[in-house]
Each structure stands twice: as structure tokens, then as C-alpha cells.
Design an enzyme around this catalytic site. Structure first.
Site, mmCIF file in Angstrom:
data_model
loop_
_atom_site.group_PDB
_atom_site.id
_atom_site.type_symbol
_atom_site.label_atom_id
_atom_site.label_comp_id
_atom_site.label_asym_id
_atom_site.label_seq_id
_atom_site.Cartn_x
_atom_site.Cartn_y
_atom_site.Cartn_z
ATOM 1 N N ARG A 1 -8.900 -8.337 10.835
ATOM 2 C CA ARG A 1 -8.683 -9.277 9.727
ATOM 3 C C ARG A 1 -9.444 -10.561 9.944
ATOM 4 O O ARG A 1 -9.015 -11.631 9.531
ATOM 5 C CB ARG A 1 -7.204 -9.568 9.540
ATOM 6 N N ASP B 1 -7.476 4.250 10.124
ATOM 7 C CA ASP B 1 -7.080 3.602 8.878
ATOM 8 C C ASP B 1 -8.255 3.820 7.931
ATOM 9 O O ASP B 1 -9.353 3.309 8.159
ATOM 10 C CB ASP B 1 -6.790 2.106 9.110
ATOM 11 N N ASP C 1 -11.571 -0.184 13.198
ATOM 12 C CA ASP C 1 -11.964 -0.233 11.783
ATOM 13 C C ASP C 1 -13.445 -0.583 11.605
ATOM 14 O O ASP C 1 -14.080 -1.110 12.507
ATOM 15 C CB ASP C 1 -11.119 -1.285 11.042
ATOM 16 N N CYS D 1 -8.886 -12.497 18.954
ATOM 17 C CA CYS D 1 -9.378 -11.284 19.604
ATOM 18 C C CYS D 1 -10.760 -10.953 19.049
ATOM 19 O O CYS D 1 -10.984 -11.040 17.852
ATOM 20 C CB CYS D 1 -8.444 -10.122 19.315
ATOM 21 N N CYS E 1 -3.734 -17.533 15.074
ATOM 22 C CA CYS E 1 -3.350 -16.727 16.227
ATOM 23 C C CYS E 1 -3.490 -17.606 17.450
ATOM 24 O O CYS E 1 -4.207 -18.600 17.418
ATOM 25 C CB CYS E 1 -4.274 -15.527 16.370
ATOM 26 N N ARG F 1 0.824 -1.214 0.000
ATOM 27 C CA ARG F 1 0.000 0.000 0.000
ATOM 28 C C ARG F 1 0.855 1.259 0.000
ATOM 29 O O ARG F 1 0.519 2.234 -0.641
ATOM 30 C CB ARG F 1 -0.910 -0.028 1.231
ATOM 31 N N TYR F 2 1.932 1.214 0.755
ATOM 32 C CA TYR F 2 2.792 2.396 0.878
ATOM 33 C C TYR F 2 4.018 2.212 -0.020
ATOM 34 O O TYR F 2 4.385 1.077 -0.346
ATOM 35 C CB TYR F 2 3.216 2.564 2.337
ATOM 36 N N ARG G 1 7.294 -0.032 1.693
ATOM 37 C CA ARG G 1 7.162 -1.128 2.656
ATOM 38 C C ARG G 1 5.946 -1.979 2.336
ATOM 39 O O ARG G 1 4.983 -1.489 1.739
ATOM 40 C CB ARG G 1 7.081 -0.589 4.084
ATOM 41 N N CYS H 1 -10.812 -8.281 16.167
ATOM 42 C CA CYS H 1 -9.857 -8.441 15.064
ATOM 43 C C CYS H 1 -10.377 -7.826 13.766
ATOM 44 O O CYS H 1 -11.490 -8.088 13.342
ATOM 45 C CB CYS H 1 -9.553 -9.911 14.821
ATOM 46 N N LYS I 1 -3.291 4.799 6.825
ATOM 47 C CA LYS I 1 -3.359 5.419 8.153
ATOM 48 C C LYS I 1 -3.320 6.938 8.062
ATOM 49 O O LYS I 1 -2.442 7.494 7.418
ATOM 50 C CB LYS I 1 -2.198 4.932 9.003
HETATM 51 C C1 LIG Z 1 0.110 -0.270 8.886
HETATM 52 C C2 LIG Z 1 0.583 -0.779 7.622
HETATM 53 C C3 LIG Z 1 1.934 -0.705 7.268
HETATM 54 C C4 LIG Z 1 2.977 -0.106 8.172
HETATM 55 O O1 LIG Z 1 2.729 1.247 8.378
HETATM 56 P P1 LIG Z 1 3.709 2.116 9.273
HETATM 57 O O2 LIG Z 1 3.000 3.429 9.416
HETATM 58 O O3 LIG Z 1 4.993 2.208 8.526
HETATM 59 O O4 LIG Z 1 3.881 1.406 10.574
HETATM 60 C C5 LIG Z 1 2.308 -1.194 6.042
HETATM 61 N N1 LIG Z 1 1.411 -1.715 5.193
HETATM 62 C C6 LIG Z 1 0.102 -1.784 5.487
HETATM 63 C C7 LIG Z 1 -0.850 -2.352 4.497
HETATM 64 C C8 LIG Z 1 -0.362 -1.328 6.725
HETATM 65 O O5 LIG Z 1 -1.663 -1.416 7.029
HETATM 66 S S1 SF4 Z 2 -6.069 -8.871 16.453
HETATM 67 FE FE1 SF4 Z 2 -6.555 -10.524 14.979
HETATM 68 S S2 SF4 Z 2 -4.614 -10.961 13.960
HETATM 69 FE FE2 SF4 Z 2 -4.120 -9.831 15.836
HETATM 70 S S3 SF4 Z 2 -3.749 -11.401 17.383
HETATM 71 FE FE3 SF4 Z 2 -5.873 -10.822 17.566
HETATM 72 S S4 SF4 Z 2 -6.984 -12.294 16.274
HETATM 73 FE FE4 SF4 Z 2 -4.831 -12.382 15.682
#
Ligand SMILES: *Cc1c(COP(=O)(O)O)cnc(C)c1O
Ligand code: SF4
Length: 418
Positions: A135, A331, A294, A130, A126, A113-114, A117, A133, A338
Site C-alpha cells: 500500500r 491476491d 503483489d 517496509c 506506520c 471486497r468480500y 467483511r 509495502c 485472495k
Molecule cells: C485480506 C482482506 C480481507 C480479509 O480477508 P480474510 O481472508 O478474511 O482474512 C478483507 N478485505 C480485503 C480487501 C482484504 O484484502
Molecule cells: S507493510 Fe506497509 S502498511 Fe504494513 S507496516 Fe509495513 S509499511 Fe506499514
């Protein structure tokens, strides 16, 4: 926190077993029956768990379960671990993938996305699932490690993209992998010359601290610079066990950061957050982000207002150690990434004075110097970096050249113009 011997389900368990992460893993609470042996649940709460389990799964490590106040329905640990019927309520604005991660995945399990990175999702497991979560579309459906081909495909993408200098290894929780499997991934990343730093995102120090062994930390330390970001949400999670896990990592030279999520009824209070960030510094963890929750399906009951988030930031900045203050981010739904949010500290800006206010409300004038801001450019080059500064970034970049406004697609007013 209760001693496990006082909990009927684990009466005869030895200290050796309890402190062994494999035992903790094997004995995770996955059914309502086990749950009722650990805490008191009203008939409504039981019905809620059952209802939620029709859509999402549950797994709670015995260690994390032992932190739950068995008689308090509002215990912040319970709220993060024990499903509630509310999780089946889905609001129209919620989705399975609110951050549009799939759209930014050039290959499965990798989000780019960025610019510099990537997020590398190496497992769907996991140690605890949680309740909040984000995801949950992929995590905890079944306990699944990403197949080796998928990892290989992700590695290949990173190898072929020399702009990727930072890989964030996440999931699921990468520290649920075996030391050997994790090492294979980390070693392969370290062998890529343009990968400068490797970050691991893991909730293991909070929910399964026993997993952080000397052996694991020594393995990670072979591939420095390695950073670990963890996920504490409440001061009650800062136990001697969690502190020890963090100490082992820190002693191996691994800088630790923390990402919290604002959760209604858990930590949406300035005092709780202040106590959390101070507690984190005591165990050598640097607060990094506070996330606005989110718009993931089934999380409406956890969401707080942004106003509450700003109130928390207001209560932290200036009132406690500067590096205990994380960045508050939302986000952006739809994949915008973010976006940092802050209380307003600038009150006004005049031709040569900026009026600011501090954390106490004291108002001050900052007198600005007068100079030609283009003086750093000499013959079209920046005297500081040598570049030409062509193409500004962000919104100003979009409005460069002759462009003076940005208009959303399909603007009705403009469509009426001749
Ligand atoms: C949060 C995130 C990152 C890392 O973001 P930083 O601001 O550098 O910590 C990288 N990729 C994705 C898709 C993210 O959601
Ligand atoms: S927030 Fe989601 S991905 Fe992170 S530890 Fe908890 S269940 Fe796993």
C-alpha cells in the site's frame, strides 16, 4: 542483534528511553546520514538509498535497526528496512494499486471486497516503512492519521451495511494511533450490533514491540472478540521484545495470527519458513497467510516465483505441526481477492476411488461411498440447514441452469459465428 550502546548513534541512550515507544518513534532513522552511523553501507548502497528516497520514504525504528547485521548486505532485516535503488525500477505490469482497492472502496479508506467483511484503513502512518509495502501508494507519503470525517464516514458505511460482521482495522498501522484515538474507533465499532468480530492488522509487534503495553492490551480486551494479525517475515524478528509484546496481547485473550510475504532473499527458502512458523507458535502466534508478493510498483526485485511458494508449502504440510502451516495466497491482480494455492495432492479420481499422495510421496487409494448426493434434500429443503440450496456459489454457480460454458468478453472465435 546488537546492544544499542554499541551503536554510535545511540551511545548515551538509557534503557528507559530505549524501551519507551515514544522515544523509539521520535528517533526513527529517516536520513542516509543517520543510517551510515548504524550500519556499513558501500558507496553503491548509499547511492541506492538516495535514489530510492526520491520516490519513497524511509523510517526505521532504532529497535528494528538494531536487529540488522551491520556488515551483511544481505541481512534479511536490512532488506526489509533499508531502501535500495531497485525500488525505482517499475515494470509494465506493476501498478500503484495492483489489487484495485480504490475500485472496491464505497467510501474513502474502506474496502468492501468480500460479502461479509470490510477492510477499514484508519491511518496512513506506520512505525517503520517496509520496503515491500503493497500500500505504498498511501502509506508513508506523509505521517498522516485519517481525518476524523473519514473515520466517521467509514463507521457510517459499516452501520448502514448489516451484512458486515467482521471489520479488519488496518492502514498504515492502527497501533501507531494513541490509545485514546484507537479506543474511540474500536468502541464505535463495538457499538454496532451486527459487527461480530474486530481484527487489527499491525506490524508493531515486529518493528516497535515497545508500543504493546499492558494499558493498550487492557483497552483492546474491553471490546472482545478482538483479533490481532501481525506480520513477521523472518525468524530473526522473533526477539525477546517481540515475544513479550505478543505475550501481553495473548495474556489479554487476544488471538494472534501472522501474515508473511514471500520476499526474494529474505524468506524464499523452505527451511527459513519452517523455522519462522515454528518460532511463531512458540510465541503464541498462529501462522495465517503467506502472501505471494503483489505486483506493486518497484517490488520486482523482491518477487519470487509461485513455484517457490509451492515448494515451501510442500515442505511445511505434514513436516511440521498442522496449525503452523499457513494458507499460501496470491491476491489476484485486478481485485479478484485472495486465491489459495496448494501443491497437488490428488493424483487421480476414478468412479469409486480417489488416489491421493501424502507429504512423503506415499500413494493411497480412498474408496468413496456410493449414495445419492441429493438425499440431504427433502421437499426442496436441506435436512441439515433448512435452506433450499438454490444458486450454488463460485464457478459452479455461474454455470447453473442451462449455461454450460463461460466465455471471456470479446472472444474472436465466437464473434465469427453466425
Ligand atoms: C485480506 C482482506 C480481507 C480479509 O480477508 P480474510 O481472508 O478474511 O482474512 C478483507 N478485505 C480485503 C480487501 C482484504 O484484502
Ligand atoms: S507493510 Fe506497509 S502498511 Fe504494513 S507496516 Fe509495513 S509499511 Fe506499514
Amino acid at each position: 542483534m546488537r546492544h544499542w550502546q554499541d551503536i554510535p548513534l545511540w551511545k548515551g541512550v538509557s534503557a528507559e528511553e530505549w524501551n519507551d515507544w515514544r522515544w523509539q518513534w521520535r528517533n526513527r532513522i529517516e536520513s542516509v546520514e543517520q543510517l551510515t552511523e548504524v550500519l556499513s553501507l558501500t558507496p553503491e548502497a548509499i547511492a541506492g538509498v538516495k535514489k530510492a528516497l526520491t520516490r519513497v520514504r524511509m523510517a526505521i525504528t532504532p529497535y528494528y535497526a538494531s536487529l540488522i547485521d551491520p556488515d551483511d548486505e544481505r541481512c534479511p532485516i536490512r532488506l526489509q528496512a533499508v531502501p535500495r535503488g531497485d525500488e525505482t525500477a517499475v515494470m509494465p505490469w506493476e501498478s500503484v494499486d495492483p489489487l484495485d482497492e480504490e475500485a472496491d472502496s464505497p467510501v474513502e479508506g474502506l474496502v468492501h471486497r468480500y460479502p461479509d467483511r470490510v477492510l477499514f484503513l484508519v491511518t496512513e502512518q506506520c512505525s517503520m516503512y517496509c520496503r515491500h509495502c503493497t500500500r505504498r501508494r498511501i502509506v508513508g507519503v506523509t505521517d498522516k492519521v485519517a481525518p476524523p470525517e473519514r473515520i466517521e464516514q467509514g463507521l457510517r458505511y459499516i452501520r448502514e451495511h448489516s451484512e458486515v460482521r467482521d471489520v479488519l482495522v488496518s492502514g498504515g498501522d492502527p497501533l501507531t494511533l494513541s490509545d485514546e484515538y484507537l479506543e474511540r474507533i474500536i468502541r464505535a465499532l463495538r457499538e454496532i450490533p451486527h459487527v461480530e468480530i474486530i481484527r487489527i492488522g499491525s506490524r508493531v509487534p515486529v518493528v516497535l514491540p515497545q508500543r504493546v503495553t499492558e494499558k493498550l492490551a487492557a483497552m483492546l480486551a474491553k471490546y472482545h472478540p478482538i483479533y490481532v494479525n501481525t506480520h513477521f517475515n523472518h525468524p530473526k524478528e522473533i526477539t525477546p521484545e517481540a515475544a513479550k509484546a505478543c505475550a501481553i496481547l495473548a495474556d489479554h485473550g487476544i488471538p494472534l495470527g501472522n501474515q508473511s510475504v514471500l520476499l526474494r532473499g529474505v524468506n524464499n527458502c523452505p527451511e527459513v519458513m519452517k523455522s519462522l512458523v515454528r518460532g511463531l507458535l512458540r510465541i503464541r502466534v498462529r501462522p495465517y497467510y503467506i502472501y505471494q508478493c503483489d505486483l506493486t510498483w518497484g517490488l520486482d526485485h523482491f518477487r519470487t516465483t509461485i513455484a517457490e511458494g509451492l515448494e515451501i508449502m510442500e515442505a511445511l504440510r505434514g513436516h511440521t505441526t498442522g496449525f503452523a502451516v499457513p494458507t499460501y495466497v496470491v491476491d489476484a491482480p485486478g481485485g479478484g481477492g485472495k486465491i489459495p494455492l496448494n501443491p497437488q495432492y490428488i493424483l487421480s479420481m476414478g468412479p469409486d476411488t480417489v488416489v491421493v499422495r501424502n507429504y512423503e510421496g506415499v500413494i493411497s487409494a480412498y474408496k468413496e461411498p456410493h449414495y445419492d448426493v441429493t438425499e440431504r434434500m427433502e421437499n426442496g429443503k436441506c435436512r441439515l440447514c433448512g435452506g433450499d440450496h438454490k444458486g450454488s456459489v463460485g464457478v459452479a454457480g455461474l454455470l447453473g441452469g442451462t449455461k454450460v460454458s463461460l466465455v471471456p468478453e470479446g472472444n474472436e472465435r465466437l464473434s465469427r459465428r453466425k
